[in-house]
Design an enzyme around this catalytic site. Structure first.
Site, short mmCIF file in Angstrom:
data_model
loop_
_atom_site.label_atom_id
_atom_site.label_comp_id
_atom_site.label_asym_id
_atom_site.label_seq_id
_atom_site.Cartn_x
_atom_site.Cartn_y
_atom_site.Cartn_z
N HIS A 110 0.85 -0.95 -0.43
CA HIS A 110 -0.17 -0.34 0.37
C HIS A 110 0.85 1.47 0.18
O HIS A 110 1.46 1.41 0.61
CB HIS A 110 -1.03 0.10 0.58
CG HIS A 110 -2.35 -1.27 0.96
ND1 HIS A 110 -3.16 -0.82 -0.27
CD2 HIS A 110 -2.57 -1.54 2.50
CE1 HIS A 110 -3.84 -1.85 -0.04
NE2 HIS A 110 -3.85 -2.72 1.29
N CYS A 150 0.38 1.64 -5.61
CA CYS A 150 -1.07 2.50 -6.16
C CYS A 150 -0.45 4.42 -6.82
O CYS A 150 0.93 4.38 -5.71
CB CYS A 150 -1.95 2.71 -5.56
SG CYS A 150 -3.04 0.97 -4.79
#
Length: 157
Positions: free
Chosen positions: A77, A135
């Site tokens: 993440h 991301c």
């Protein structure tokens, strides 16, 4: 994640012998990724679903492990384990410690792809390359539309 990192440190601190069989299963803790420039030591867990990514850095099932001469794909993440990844530059070091050894890589490329672009996954690669994926954009709120990719090659010893 502290408990998971402690377990990972225990795994890699055991005597370093090449295992007869290294075949970890989903959710197994397999080692530690160290990013010296970011002062990060993070556990590596088999799998890349939220269950694994909430505990550390996920190893994409089906890609290789260090020393197996293929693509090693790790995901995390952007707002937790891989916070600051965009600050890394070509030449920066990334280390992987697993129960059978320590491996050092040097960043050689960074790029951005669409979130649904799976061309970064290459099961047939016959040279060792470490790929980190997170991301992007880094400050985006919600499900980000892109992925930031880092490629690193083994450092000459």
């Amino acid at each position: 994640m502290t408990k998971t990192l402690s377990e990972a440190k225990e795994i890699v601190s055991n005597e370093r012998n090449t295992p007869k069989v290294f075949n970890p299963k989903l959710n197994d803790i397999i080692g530690i990724i160290s990013i010296p420039k970011l002062e990060k030591d993070l556990p590596i867990i088999v799998g890349t679903d939220d269950e694994q990514l909430n505990k550390g850095v996920g190893h994409y099932i089906g890609t290789k492990y260090p020393g197996e001469n293929g693509q090693i794909l790790l995901s995390g993440h952007r707002d937790t384990v891989f916070r600051g990844l965009g600050n890394l530059l070509h030449g920066d070091e990334i280390k992987l410690d697993v129960e059978y050894g320590s491996f050092s890589y040097e960043i050689v490329n960074t790029y951005i792809v669409d979130a649904d672009d799976t061309t970064v996954i290459n099961f047939d690669l016959d040279e060792e390359v470490l790929v980190l994926s997170t991301c992007y954009p880094f400050q985006y709120v919600g499900d980000a539309p892109q992925r930031y990719i880092i490629e690193a090659k083994p450092r000459n010893k």
